[in-house]
Design a protein around this motif. Structure first.
Motif, PDB file in Angstrom:
ATOM      1  N   ARG A  46       0.824  -1.207   0.000  1.00  0.00           N
ATOM      2  CA  ARG A  46       0.000   0.000   0.000  1.00  0.00           C
ATOM      3  C   ARG A  46       0.860   1.260   0.000  1.00  0.00           C
ATOM      4  N   SER A  47       1.908   1.239   0.804  1.00  0.00           N
ATOM      5  CA  SER A  47       2.812   2.389   0.880  1.00  0.00           C
ATOM      6  C   SER A  47       3.427   2.688  -0.480  1.00  0.00           C
ATOM      7  N   LYS A  48       3.902   1.655  -1.173  1.00  0.00           N
ATOM      8  CA  LYS A  48       4.501   1.847  -2.493  1.00  0.00           C
ATOM      9  C   LYS A  48       3.474   2.397  -3.474  1.00  0.00           C
ATOM     10  N   TRP A  49       2.246   1.855  -3.373  1.00  0.00           N
ATOM     11  CA  TRP A  49       1.178   2.322  -4.268  1.00  0.00           C
ATOM     12  C   TRP A  49       0.928   3.809  -4.074  1.00  0.00           C
ATOM     13  N   TRP A  50       0.767   4.236  -2.817  1.00  0.00           N
ATOM     14  CA  TRP A  50       0.436   5.638  -2.600  1.00  0.00           C
ATOM     15  C   TRP A  50       1.586   6.554  -2.990  1.00  0.00           C
ATOM     16  N   ILE A  51       2.815   6.171  -2.728  1.00  0.00           N
ATOM     17  CA  ILE A  51       3.966   7.004  -3.118  1.00  0.00           C
ATOM     18  C   ILE A  51       3.968   7.205  -4.628  1.00  0.00           C
ATOM     19  N   ASN A  52       3.674   6.162  -5.379  1.00  0.00           N
ATOM     20  CA  ASN A  52       3.629   6.277  -6.839  1.00  0.00           C
ATOM     21  C   ASN A  52       2.445   7.123  -7.296  1.00  0.00           C
ATOM     22  N   VAL A  53       1.286   6.969  -6.612  1.00  0.00           N
ATOM     23  CA  VAL A  53       0.130   7.810  -6.933  1.00  0.00           C
ATOM     24  C   VAL A  53       0.455   9.277  -6.642  1.00  0.00           C
ATOM     25  N   ASP A  54       1.064   9.529  -5.505  1.00  0.00           N
ATOM     26  CA  ASP A  54       1.451  10.893  -5.123  1.00  0.00           C
ATOM     27  C   ASP A  54       2.347  11.517  -6.191  1.00  0.00           C
ATOM     28  N   GLN A  55       3.322  10.782  -6.659  1.00  0.00           N
ATOM     29  CA  GLN A  55       4.239  11.292  -7.676  1.00  0.00           C
ATOM     30  C   GLN A  55       3.511  11.591  -8.982  1.00  0.00           C
ATOM     31  N   GLU A  56       2.596  10.697  -9.357  1.00  0.00           N
ATOM     32  CA  GLU A  56       1.845  10.897 -10.595  1.00  0.00           C
ATOM     33  C   GLU A  56       0.919  12.107 -10.489  1.00  0.00           C
ATOM     34  N   MET A  57       0.265  12.267  -9.347  1.00  0.00           N
ATOM     35  CA  MET A  57      -0.629  13.412  -9.156  1.00  0.00           C
ATOM     36  C   MET A  57       0.150  14.731  -9.236  1.00  0.00           C
ATOM     37  N   ARG A  58       1.345  14.757  -8.707  1.00  0.00           N
ATOM     38  CA  ARG A  58       2.171  15.974  -8.785  1.00  0.00           C
ATOM     39  C   ARG A  58       2.585  16.262 -10.222  1.00  0.00           C
ATOM     40  N   LYS A  59       2.899  15.217 -10.979  1.00  0.00           N
ATOM     41  CA  LYS A  59       3.224  15.409 -12.389  1.00  0.00           C
ATOM     42  C   LYS A  59       2.060  16.033 -13.143  1.00  0.00           C
ATOM     43  N   ARG A  60       0.841  15.661 -12.729  1.00  0.00           N
ATOM     44  CA  ARG A  60      -0.355  16.166 -13.409  1.00  0.00           C
ATOM     45  C   ARG A  60      -0.771  17.555 -12.923  1.00  0.00           C
ATOM     46  N   GLY A  61      -0.100  18.046 -11.893  1.00  0.00           N
ATOM     47  CA  GLY A  61      -0.365  19.413 -11.445  1.00  0.00           C
ATOM     48  C   GLY A  61      -1.036  19.551 -10.102  1.00  0.00           C
ATOM     49  N   TYR A  62      -1.320  18.425  -9.420  1.00  0.00           N
ATOM     50  CA  TYR A  62      -1.935  18.526  -8.094  1.00  0.00           C
ATOM     51  C   TYR A  62      -0.826  18.454  -7.045  1.00  0.00           C
ATOM     52  N   ARG A  63      -0.579  19.583  -6.373  1.00  0.00           N
ATOM     53  CA  ARG A  63       0.535  19.655  -5.422  1.00  0.00           C
ATOM     54  C   ARG A  63       0.095  20.010  -4.002  1.00  0.00           C
ATOM     55  N   TRP A  64      -1.207  20.070  -3.740  1.00  0.00           N
ATOM     56  CA  TRP A  64      -1.689  20.488  -2.420  1.00  0.00           C
ATOM     57  C   TRP A  64      -1.861  19.289  -1.491  1.00  0.00           C
ATOM     58  N   MET A  65      -0.786  18.530  -1.401  1.00  0.00           N
ATOM     59  CA  MET A  65      -0.651  17.389  -0.503  1.00  0.00           C
ATOM     60  C   MET A  65       0.727  17.499   0.140  1.00  0.00           C
ATOM     61  N   PRO A  66       0.868  17.079   1.384  1.00  0.00           N
ATOM     62  CA  PRO A  66       2.191  17.143   2.014  1.00  0.00           C
ATOM     63  C   PRO A  66       3.198  16.263   1.278  1.00  0.00           C
ATOM     64  N   ARG A  67       4.427  16.734   1.179  1.00  0.00           N
ATOM     65  CA  ARG A  67       5.485  15.922   0.593  1.00  0.00           C
ATOM     66  C   ARG A  67       5.744  14.698   1.469  1.00  0.00           C
ATOM     67  N   ILE A  68       6.080  13.593   0.848  1.00  0.00           N
ATOM     68  CA  ILE A  68       6.358  12.370   1.604  1.00  0.00           C
ATOM     69  C   ILE A  68       7.699  11.787   1.174  1.00  0.00           C
ATOM     70  N   VAL A  69       8.375  11.192   2.135  1.00  0.00           N
ATOM     71  CA  VAL A  69       9.594  10.427   1.837  1.00  0.00           C
ATOM     72  C   VAL A  69       9.466   9.089   2.555  1.00  0.00           C
ATOM     73  N   SER A  70      10.062   8.075   1.983  1.00  0.00           N
ATOM     74  CA  SER A  70       9.970   6.743   2.564  1.00  0.00           C
ATOM     75  C   SER A  70      11.277   5.996   2.354  1.00  0.00           C
TER      76      SER A  70
END
Length: 315
Positions: A46-70
């Motif tokens: 699940r963690s890997k899935w969300w990190i990849n979703v987060d990265q894709e959403m930022r590429k598409r222009g949605y950046r109003w989520m806290p940055r994450i590192v793992s």
């Protein structure tokens, strides 16, 4: 806390940890690169899935989520957003949040990230599970004492019947097929839009946080959950409801079918179910001194809610 963990967290964010603080069951760390929330990874898939979703959403222009590192092993760190939780009674907050939600939904479709591991229940399945839990509580109402028991005895049976009727209507219009299609099309939904999962920063910009329950699911469930909570806090002001829907629709247009499903969903008394289940079963986070006043508030707005339902029936 081991010194090795502290050193490891600092390496993850690129700056030594200056101070560690407790925040409930979590920790926060202060570094030269800001404040971070530290959480243990319970599901690596699940963690890997969300990190990849987060990265894709930022590429598409949605950046109003806290940055994450793992470290992709044990820890996930989320950058701390300074601000306050959204106030659903504040119409400006609600308007800003619904615009942000619409953008999140518009950009969060057909994501190239495939889910791995056990899939969470879909939206229609969660509705059914909620109603079953409430039915159990209703059947034991004679054993529930105090104000909770009084309210449950008075409203529980009729509200259960109402919820059952709504589920039958949703089944007739094909909600299960619609939610399955949403998962197949990889539409991301947050699935827990309580006001504390929005942080409004000092510029009055809302940030969406806490994606532990996010999944590929029916985004309409997000919209309904958000609007139901906002409307409850605003005494079911139908004019405000129309305004919020217009704002959402301008960014992420709803189909005629989706509007019909949304109309049906508002007759499902989910807020009452959730709060009553929580207080009766003594679920964590549902202390009577906080939950009962909110249940009383919900009951107090029932006349406005029923008027709202009659009004939107013509929508």
């Amino acid at each position: 806390m081991a010194k090795e963990d502290r050193k490891h967290w600092g390496k993850m964010v690129g700056s030594p940890v200056i101070r560690v603080q407790r925040l409930g069951s979590y920790r926060t760390i202060i570094t030269e690169n800001g404040k971070w929330m530290v959480k243990e990874i319970h599901s690596l898939d699940r963690s890997k899935w969300w990190i990849n979703v987060d990265q894709e959403m930022r590429k598409r222009g949605y950046r109003w989520m806290p940055r994450i590192v793992s470290d992709h092993d044990r820890w996930i760190l989320t950058h701390w957003i300074e601000g306050r939780k959204a106030d659903y009674r504040n119409k400006r907050d609600a308007e800003d949040c619904i615009r942000m939600l619409a953008l999140f939904h518009r950009l969060g479709q057909k994501l190239p990230v495939h889910w791995q591991g056990r899939e969470a229940d879909l939206f229609h399945q969660r509705l059914t599970r909620r109603l079953k839990k409430f039915h159990t509580v209703v059947m034991e109402r004679e054993d529930v004492s105090g104000k909770a028991g009084e309210i449950l005895k008075k409203y529980g049976p009729s509200l259960y019947v109402q919820g059952l009727h709504v589920l039958h209507q949703l089944e007739d219009v094909g909600l299960a097929k619609y939610t399955a299609a949403a998962r197949a099309e990889r539409k991301v939904a947050h699935r827990d839009l309580a006001n504390h999962n929005w942080v409004v920063d000092k510029r009055s910009v809302p940030w969406l946080i806490d994606f532990e329950t996010a999944s590929y699911d029916c985004q309409l469930g997000d919209l309904w959950q958000f609007l139901a909570r906002v409307m409850s806090e605003n005494k079911w002001d139908v004019h405000f409801w129309y305004r919020l829907l217009k704002m959402y629709d301008a960014i992420h247009p709803l189909t005629k079918y989706e509007k019909e499903v949304l109309r049906l969903l508002f007759a499902f008394p989910n807020e009452f179910y959730r709060e009553m289940i929580g207080v009766v079963t003594m679920k964590s986070g549902y202390k009577p001194e906080y939950t009962l006043p909110y249940i009383k508030q919900l009951v107090g707005t029932f006349p406005q809610w029923r008027h709202f339902l009659r009004t939107v029936a013509k929508w």
